[in-house]
Design an enzyme around this catalytic site. Structure first.
Site, PDB file in Angstrom:
ATOM      1  N   PRO A  88     -13.788 -10.621 -23.430  1.00 21.02           N
ATOM      2  CA  PRO A  88     -12.902  -9.597 -22.872  1.00 21.02           C
ATOM      3  C   PRO A  88     -11.972 -10.186 -21.818  1.00 21.02           C
ATOM      4  O   PRO A  88     -12.382 -10.996 -20.988  1.00 21.02           O
ATOM      5  CB  PRO A  88     -13.888  -8.598 -22.246  1.00 21.02           C
ATOM      6  CG  PRO A  88     -15.166  -8.799 -22.982  1.00 21.02           C
ATOM      7  CD  PRO A  88     -15.207 -10.264 -23.306  1.00 21.02           C
ATOM      8  N   GLU A  89     -10.705  -9.786 -21.879  1.00 23.37           N
ATOM      9  CA  GLU A  89      -9.726 -10.208 -20.887  1.00 23.37           C
ATOM     10  C   GLU A  89      -9.312  -8.983 -20.078  1.00 23.37           C
ATOM     11  O   GLU A  89      -9.929  -7.927 -20.182  1.00 23.37           O
ATOM     12  CB  GLU A  89      -8.553 -10.893 -21.589  1.00 23.37           C
ATOM     13  CG  GLU A  89      -8.982 -12.112 -22.419  1.00 23.37           C
ATOM     14  CD  GLU A  89      -7.835 -12.813 -23.139  1.00 23.37           C
ATOM     15  OE1 GLU A  89      -6.710 -12.808 -22.609  1.00 23.37           O
ATOM     16  OE2 GLU A  89      -8.074 -13.355 -24.237  1.00 23.37           O
ATOM     17  N   ARG A 116     -10.286 -24.825 -28.276  1.00 24.67           N
ATOM     18  CA  ARG A 116      -9.877 -23.551 -28.861  1.00 24.67           C
ATOM     19  C   ARG A 116      -8.602 -23.798 -29.665  1.00 24.67           C
ATOM     20  O   ARG A 116      -8.397 -24.880 -30.185  1.00 24.67           O
ATOM     21  CB  ARG A 116      -9.654 -22.511 -27.749  1.00 24.67           C
ATOM     22  CG  ARG A 116     -10.949 -22.014 -27.128  1.00 24.67           C
ATOM     23  CD  ARG A 116     -10.712 -21.091 -25.966  1.00 24.67           C
ATOM     24  NE  ARG A 116     -10.363 -21.800 -24.749  1.00 24.67           N
ATOM     25  CZ  ARG A 116     -10.237 -21.218 -23.562  1.00 24.67           C
ATOM     26  NH1 ARG A 116     -10.416 -19.916 -23.445  1.00 24.67           N
ATOM     27  NH2 ARG A 116      -9.931 -21.927 -22.489  1.00 24.67           N
ATOM     28  N   LYS A 133     -10.849 -10.425 -14.858  1.00 25.62           N
ATOM     29  CA  LYS A 133     -11.920 -10.083 -15.788  1.00 25.62           C
ATOM     30  C   LYS A 133     -13.172  -9.610 -15.069  1.00 25.62           C
ATOM     31  O   LYS A 133     -14.170  -9.291 -15.713  1.00 25.62           O
ATOM     32  CB  LYS A 133     -12.267 -11.304 -16.645  1.00 25.62           C
ATOM     33  CG  LYS A 133     -11.099 -11.927 -17.388  1.00 25.62           C
ATOM     34  CD  LYS A 133     -11.535 -13.189 -18.098  1.00 25.62           C
ATOM     35  CE  LYS A 133     -10.362 -13.946 -18.691  1.00 25.62           C
ATOM     36  NZ  LYS A 133     -10.782 -15.186 -19.371  1.00 25.62           N
ATOM     37  N   HIS A 182     -29.226  -4.328 -28.609  1.00 27.51           N
ATOM     38  CA  HIS A 182     -29.156  -5.372 -27.591  1.00 27.51           C
ATOM     39  C   HIS A 182     -29.036  -4.781 -26.184  1.00 27.51           C
ATOM     40  O   HIS A 182     -28.430  -5.397 -25.307  1.00 27.51           O
ATOM     41  CB  HIS A 182     -27.982  -6.302 -27.877  1.00 27.51           C
ATOM     42  CG  HIS A 182     -28.053  -6.951 -29.231  1.00 27.51           C
ATOM     43  ND1 HIS A 182     -28.993  -7.909 -29.551  1.00 27.51           N
ATOM     44  CD2 HIS A 182     -27.311  -6.757 -30.355  1.00 27.51           C
ATOM     45  CE1 HIS A 182     -28.824  -8.294 -30.802  1.00 27.51           C
ATOM     46  NE2 HIS A 182     -27.815  -7.617 -31.313  1.00 27.51           N
ATOM     47  N   ARG A 198     -25.191 -11.621 -26.786  1.00 27.59           N
ATOM     48  CA  ARG A 198     -25.358 -13.061 -26.589  1.00 27.59           C
ATOM     49  C   ARG A 198     -25.947 -13.429 -25.230  1.00 27.59           C
ATOM     50  O   ARG A 198     -26.256 -14.590 -24.981  1.00 27.59           O
ATOM     51  CB  ARG A 198     -24.001 -13.754 -26.769  1.00 27.59           C
ATOM     52  CG  ARG A 198     -23.442 -13.568 -28.180  1.00 27.59           C
ATOM     53  CD  ARG A 198     -22.068 -14.194 -28.342  1.00 27.59           C
ATOM     54  NE  ARG A 198     -21.552 -14.004 -29.691  1.00 27.59           N
ATOM     55  CZ  ARG A 198     -20.327 -14.344 -30.079  1.00 27.59           C
ATOM     56  NH1 ARG A 198     -19.482 -14.899 -29.221  1.00 27.59           N
ATOM     57  NH2 ARG A 198     -19.928 -14.134 -31.319  1.00 27.59           N
ATOM     58  N   LYS A 215       0.708 -27.275  -9.192  1.00 28.40           N
ATOM     59  CA  LYS A 215      -0.443 -27.479 -10.067  1.00 28.40           C
ATOM     60  C   LYS A 215      -0.322 -28.738 -10.923  1.00 28.40           C
ATOM     61  O   LYS A 215      -1.301 -29.424 -11.184  1.00 28.40           O
ATOM     62  CB  LYS A 215      -0.620 -26.252 -10.973  1.00 28.40           C
ATOM     63  CG  LYS A 215      -1.960 -26.198 -11.692  1.00 28.40           C
ATOM     64  CD  LYS A 215      -3.088 -25.969 -10.711  1.00 28.40           C
ATOM     65  CE  LYS A 215      -4.413 -25.842 -11.443  1.00 28.40           C
ATOM     66  NZ  LYS A 215      -5.535 -25.711 -10.500  1.00 28.40           N
TER      67      LYS A 215
END
Length: 300
Positions: free
Chosen positions: A2-3, A288, A61, A101, A130, A178
């Protein structure tokens, strides 16, 4: 995982159904979901029982529920919720079967909806297939970024692009210092919070910026375009209830979001770009994938 939009959808549900109610009993079905509460499950149950939820707040998040006792005038602690990869907060009525779960269950004081006059669900359930997520009772501390107090374990998290205090100029200066690729920077929760792989790709596509663009070379105008694109993508995702690819992300009523139908880049390798028609490409990125249009998002 989830974002920001998915966590915000959950936060709004909790605000509607749980805020103002007292936790009358806690059931721990799996102690692993309390591993971040270092004092242990029994301490968690003892300290949380009797607390009243005063708000539902979020940064990026991170989601937390400020709580207080009946003799406290304001919250000094919060239930900090880590959704992880598959965590869900669901409201339920007594007698509803337990999800497969279910890890934690909170029995709530009775309440009636102001709008319908009907009784509200009596339980809040934490479900996590999970078990990467979990909860803990955390003290609230002053936020280094300003604003309301935040849980101690979330104090390091940067402001997210939908926060009223988010300053694009400050973000631009941080990007220039950065010295990394722009997508890697967007995923850095200490720089800007709430953005994961999906919304990073969607933001970069909307702003027509290549994922590997160096942050030390980025212009203020490009940063402004990125921020506006990100805010637009996030708001459209919120309107759609978030992005669901499977049953692991749902809102508090167990319903999936449908923003996946509106994705322009993520997961669309080989499909034509909605802007120019060129095939969307996929490349490996940080174990990813990154999805982008090679024509609209050319590397400078």
């Amino acid at each position: 995982m989830p974002e920001l939009p998915e966590v915000e959808v959950v936060r709004r549900g909790v605000a509607n159904w749980v805020v103002g109610r007292t936790i009358e009993h806690v059931t721990v079905n799996d102690e692993r979901s309390l591993r971040r509460h270092v004092a242990g499950p029994q301490d968690f149950m003892d300290r949380v029982t009797g607390l009243t939820v005063t708000d539902a707040q979020r940064r990026g998040k991170f989601l937390w529920l400020p709580v207080r006792t009946s003799d406290e005038t304001e919250a000094s602690r919060a239930l900090l919720v880590h959704l992880g990869m598959s965590g869900q907060l669901l409201v339920a009525s007594n007698g509803q079967p337990a999800p497969r779960h279910e890890r934690l269950r909170f029995e709530l004081s009775s309440a009636v909806s102001d709008e319908t006059g009907e009784s509200l669900p009596e339980q809040l359930r934490f479900v996590d297939q999970r078990i990467f997520g979990g909860m803990l009772l955390d003290p609230l501390v002053p936020s280094p970024q300003g604003g309301d107090p935040v849980p101690e374990h979330a104090a390091h998290i940067a402001l997210d692009p939908l926060d009223p205090a988010f300053d694009p100029a400050v973000f631009h200066a941080s990007l220039r210092r950065k010295k990394t690729g722009i997508k890697r920077a967007l995923l850095d929760q200490g720089l800007i919070s709430g953005i994961g792989n999906i919304y990073a790709d969607e933001t970069l596509w909307a702003a027509q910026v290549h994922w590997a663009t160096r942050t030390e070379t980025i212009s203020a105008a490009t940063t402004e375009r990125l921020v506006q694109a990100c805010q637009d993508v996030m708001r459209r995702a919120l309107d759609a209830g978030g992005t669901s690819f499977d049953s692991l992300y749902v809102n508090v009523n167990g319903e999936s979001g449908y923003f996946a139908r509106s994705l322009n880049a993520y997961g669309r390798a080989g499909e034509p770009c909605d802007r120019c028609g060129a095939p969307i490409e996929r490349v490996k990125f940080m174990n990813r994938s990154s999805y982008f249009c090679p024509e609209c998002q050319r590397q400078q």
